[in-house]
Design an enzyme around this catalytic site. Structure first.
Site, PDB file in Angstrom:
ATOM      1  N   THR A  11       0.672  -0.997   0.045  1.00 51.72           N
ATOM      2  CA  THR A  11       0.784  -0.223  -0.242  1.00 51.72           C
ATOM      3  C   THR A  11       0.567   1.672  -0.029  1.00 51.72           C
ATOM      4  OG1 THR A  11      -1.971  -0.922   1.269  1.00 51.72           O
ATOM      5  CG2 THR A  11      -1.721   1.280   1.222  1.00 51.72           C
ATOM      6  N   THR A  87       1.241  -4.989   3.993  1.00 53.69           N
ATOM      7  CA  THR A  87       1.248  -5.183   5.427  1.00 53.69           C
ATOM      8  C   THR A  87       0.163  -6.483   5.769  1.00 53.69           C
ATOM      9  OG1 THR A  87      -0.753  -4.160   5.783  1.00 53.69           O
ATOM     10  CG2 THR A  87       1.041  -2.645   6.115  1.00 53.69           C
TER      11      THR A  87
HETATM   12  N1  ASP Z   1      -2.543  -5.655   0.189  1.00 54.54           N
HETATM   13  C1  ASP Z   1      -1.796  -4.290   0.603  1.00 54.54           C
HETATM   14  C2  ASP Z   1      -0.136  -5.728   1.091  1.00 54.54           C
HETATM   15  O1  ASP Z   1      -0.480  -6.399   1.424  1.00 54.54           O
HETATM   16  C3  ASP Z   1      -2.245  -4.265   2.537  1.00 54.54           C
HETATM   17  C4  ASP Z   1      -0.889  -3.002   2.751  1.00 54.54           C
HETATM   18  O2  ASP Z   1       0.005  -2.884   2.178  1.00 54.54           O
HETATM   19  O3  ASP Z   1      -1.091  -2.724   3.388  1.00 54.54           O
HETATM   20  O4  ASP Z   1       0.560  -5.648   0.209  1.00 54.54           O
END
Ligand code: ASP
Length: 326
Positions: A11, A87
């Site tokens: 993200t 995340t």
């Molecule tokens: N779906 C994203 C990922 O894990 C979520 C994030 O980065 O917060 O790449």
């Protein structure tokens, strides 16, 4: 300091598309510009975007290897390493890096954000700046930094989908908490020589076995397929699973007999497994399930993948968990 920052996807560097947010290949340039605008940051930054940027929900053990090999190849050229990551599986990657760079004598910090950097209301820069600040403090080791908390790499758990504080450290206090200043936990770490080991890790050699009311052999049979060499059993409470269905225990016993290492981790999310406390837990011990003690399921999954990747025998892997080695 010479600081290497790798954007792997996630993200923090995503932009909108017709299908929703996707990683932006130009993110490394934007971040470089951002960091160079500040006179306060007197560091040499090298910021790269990986050629294939992923949403971390697509990450596999091969991606942990890619990141580790990238860091290893630059080890002597930099003082600190920051990995920008999605995340969703960040806690797995930070655990993998902590096993692969055991007793690291440089900081390796994994971070990301809940809201992309292009948005006005973003946590991207506060997390990147916190990770840089942790490097400046001279801490060594592998950590996950998020929303002011510097968590040991193999202790982190993604605990919230939308709070700024997306990660917890359920069974180990954070090493540092960053507000206006850092507050540090006092530690008594005995300095040990650093060991870098980046094994080949097969996708699919480790699985997760969920325990739930009414779980049946048929639910686990497919998960314990031929090529599986390790499994994390997500048990109830202090390490319990139903002991009134002999077929379930027979299935686990057959798996441990053929060398599958099954590690018992509680689905409570915090606290320790004490598998001998109840008859329902002792039954697991009898069929050869080892205790993951107070590990997160992410760390148990990664540790199994890592030890299996090193080519250790199942007895050695079991000992690695029981003695809390590696
Ligand atoms: N779906 C994203 C990922 O894990 C979520 C994030 O980065 O917060 O790449």
């Amino acid at each position: 300091m010479k600081i290497y920052i790798a954007y792997t996807g996630g993200t923090i560097g995503m932009v909108p598309s017709d299908q929703g947010l996707i990683p932006d290949a130009a993110f490394a340039d934007h971040l470089t510009q951002h960091l160079n605008e500040s006179d306060e940051l007197a560091h040499d930054f090298v910021i790269t975007s990986y050629p294939t940027l992923i949403d971390s929900s697509n990450a596999t053990p091969k991606d942990w290897q890619t990141i580790a090999r990238d860091i290893e190849s630059k080890w002597h050229d930099f003082d600190a390493f920051i990995v920008l990551h999605g995340t969703d599986t960040m806690a797995y990657t930070s655990a993998a890096l902590s096993f692969m760079f055991a007793h690291s004598d440089k900081p390796i910090i994994v971070t990301g954000s809940q809201v992309p950097m292009y948005k006005v209301r973003t946590d991207a820069m506060i997390n990147v700046m916190g990770a840089i600040s942790a490097c400046e403090e001279g801490i060594n080791g592998v950590f996950l930094f998020f929303a002011g908390r510097l968590i040991e790499g193999d202790r982190a758990h993604k605990a919230h989908t939308s709070d700024w504080q997306a990660f917890s450290s359920p069974n180990c206090p954070e090493l540092g908490v960053l507000g206006i200043d850092w507050r540090w936990r006092s530690t008594n770490v005995i300095k040990q020589p650093m060991v870098i080991q980046i094994p080949e890790m097969d996708e699919g050699s480790v699985t997760i076995l969920p325990v739930f009311p009414g779980v049946q052999v048929a639910h686990w049979q497919g998960l314990l397929s031929e090529n599986v060499k390790g499994a994390v059993l997500l048990s109830y409470g202090a390490g319990n699973a139903p002991d009134k269905d002999p077929a379930l225990l027979t299935l686990l016993k057959a798996a441990t007999d053929r060398g599958v290492v099954i590690v018992n981790v509680s689905q409570c999310g915090a606290g320790s497994v004490a598998a001998g406390a109840y008859a329902a837990g002792s039954a697991l011990v009898k069929v050869g399930v080892v205790s993951g003690i107070d590990m997160t399921y992410e760390a148990a999954f990664v540790k199994l993948s890592f030890l299996i990747g090193l080519g250790l025998l199942s007895e050695e892997i079991r000992a690695g968990f029981l003695e809390n080695e590696f």
